[in-house]
Design a protein around this motif. Structure first.
Motif, PDB file in Angstrom:
ATOM      1  N   PRO A  61       0.817  -1.143  -0.042  1.00  0.00           N
ATOM      2  CA  PRO A  61      -0.100   0.199  -0.110  1.00  0.00           C
ATOM      3  C   PRO A  61       0.878   1.354   0.028  1.00  0.00           C
ATOM      4  CG  PRO A  61      -0.558  -1.514   1.461  1.00  0.00           C
ATOM      5  CD  PRO A  61       0.597  -2.074   1.019  1.00  0.00           C
ATOM      6  N   PRO A  62       0.407   2.346  -0.522  1.00  0.00           N
ATOM      7  CA  PRO A  62       1.157   3.608  -0.657  1.00  0.00           C
ATOM      8  C   PRO A  62       1.820   3.975   0.660  1.00  0.00           C
ATOM      9  CG  PRO A  62      -0.796   3.871  -2.070  1.00  0.00           C
ATOM     10  CD  PRO A  62      -0.976   2.559  -1.148  1.00  0.00           C
ATOM     11  N   GLY A  63       1.077   4.031   1.601  1.00  0.00           N
ATOM     12  CA  GLY A  63       1.389   4.589   2.824  1.00  0.00           C
ATOM     13  C   GLY A  63       2.722   3.785   3.570  1.00  0.00           C
ATOM     14  N   GLN A  64       2.679   2.460   3.244  1.00  0.00           N
ATOM     15  CA  GLN A  64       3.510   1.502   3.703  1.00  0.00           C
ATOM     16  C   GLN A  64       4.923   1.805   3.013  1.00  0.00           C
ATOM     17  OE1 GLN A  64       2.066  -2.516   3.570  1.00  0.00           O
ATOM     18  NE2 GLN A  64       3.035  -2.975   5.362  1.00  0.00           N
ATOM     19  N   ARG A  65       4.820   1.962   1.602  1.00  0.00           N
ATOM     20  CA  ARG A  65       5.893   2.129   0.885  1.00  0.00           C
ATOM     21  C   ARG A  65       6.731   3.293   1.423  1.00  0.00           C
ATOM     22  NH1 ARG A  65       2.622   0.879  -3.741  1.00  0.00           N
ATOM     23  NH2 ARG A  65       2.252   2.934  -3.975  1.00  0.00           N
ATOM     24  N   ALA A  66       5.930   4.479   1.422  1.00  0.00           N
ATOM     25  CA  ALA A  66       6.523   5.852   2.067  1.00  0.00           C
ATOM     26  C   ALA A  66       7.236   5.568   3.547  1.00  0.00           C
ATOM     27  CB  ALA A  66       5.501   6.821   2.089  1.00  0.00           C
ATOM     28  N   GLU A  67       6.462   4.931   4.245  1.00  0.00           N
ATOM     29  CA  GLU A  67       7.249   4.758   5.531  1.00  0.00           C
ATOM     30  C   GLU A  67       8.250   3.664   5.485  1.00  0.00           C
ATOM     31  OE1 GLU A  67       5.503   3.826   9.922  1.00  0.00           O
ATOM     32  OE2 GLU A  67       4.110   3.568   8.275  1.00  0.00           O
ATOM     33  N   ARG A  68       8.221   2.776   4.730  1.00  0.00           N
ATOM     34  CA  ARG A  68       9.521   1.734   4.629  1.00  0.00           C
ATOM     35  C   ARG A  68      10.735   3.026   3.917  1.00  0.00           C
ATOM     36  NH1 ARG A  68      10.990  -1.138   0.443  1.00  0.00           N
ATOM     37  NH2 ARG A  68       9.034  -1.230  -0.498  1.00  0.00           N
ATOM     38  N   LYS A  69      10.355   3.485   2.977  1.00  0.00           N
ATOM     39  CA  LYS A  69      11.547   4.313   2.278  1.00  0.00           C
ATOM     40  C   LYS A  69      12.048   5.249   3.150  1.00  0.00           C
ATOM     41  CE  LYS A  69      12.542   7.440  -1.574  1.00  0.00           C
ATOM     42  NZ  LYS A  69      12.099   8.198  -2.544  1.00  0.00           N
ATOM     43  N   LEU A  70      11.122   6.297   4.026  1.00  0.00           N
ATOM     44  CA  LEU A  70      11.708   7.046   5.128  1.00  0.00           C
ATOM     45  C   LEU A  70      12.555   6.415   5.911  1.00  0.00           C
ATOM     46  CD1 LEU A  70       8.875   9.224   6.273  1.00  0.00           C
ATOM     47  CD2 LEU A  70      10.955   9.949   5.165  1.00  0.00           C
TER      48      LEU A  70
END
Length: 159
Positions: A61-70
């Motif tokens: 999911p998009p939020g999970q991708r962003a959190e993992r990248k951060l």
């Protein structure tokens, strides 16, 4: 130690990417050979390569991708990011511009501390808009170079 079947070199296991399903927990080809094979496959199969990249990116999911990248790049949680954004008034730490509706502000870090793509997390300086972050990159984080640019703009009357 393990021998790469492509280049024939014997290398330590750290020279091979991880693969949980193999007996030794590593891929068959060494990292340089695996990278070369991946690039060659991508050039030989451009449509499938693009589709594979898009599909692998969309599995989370998009939020999970962003959190993992951060976290993986900057050792910041999403809560840390939002706290930093609030601490700097909800906008760019340099110019104050609010984040665009479709993107987040970029995380700025001291490149002299961590010169790789991934940081230790201690060298994060703030959140910047794309223009300010690119400007810092172009002047290589040099205050002297930035001041000379300001002087140039003032001297030419374009500032």
């Amino acid at each position: 130690m393990k021998r790469c079947p492509s280049c024939g070199e014997v290398k330590p296991l750290e020279g091979f990417y991880r693969l949980a399903r193999s007996k030794d927990g590593r891929q068959g080809y060494c990292k340089p050979c695996a990278n070369a094979k991946r690039v060659a496959w991508g050039k030989a199969n451009p449509g499938r390569h693009k589709e594979w990249n898009r599909n692998s990116y969309m599995r989370e999911p998009p939020g999970q991708r962003a959190e993992r990248k951060l976290y993986s790049q900057f050792r910041l949680s999403l809560d840390d990011y939002h706290q930093m954004l609030a601490d700097q008034g909800g906008g760019c730490a340099a110019c104050g511009a609010p984040p665009p509706a479709t993107r987040r502000l970029q995380v700025d870090h001291d490149h002299s501390c961590c010169d790789t793509r991934y940081t230790c997390g201690l060298c994060v300086r703030g959140l910047l808009c794309l223009n300010c972050n690119a400007t810092l990159g172009h002047v290589r984080d040099s205050p002297d170079r930035l001041l000379r640019l300001v002087a140039y703009l003032e001297r030419t009357g374009k500032g």
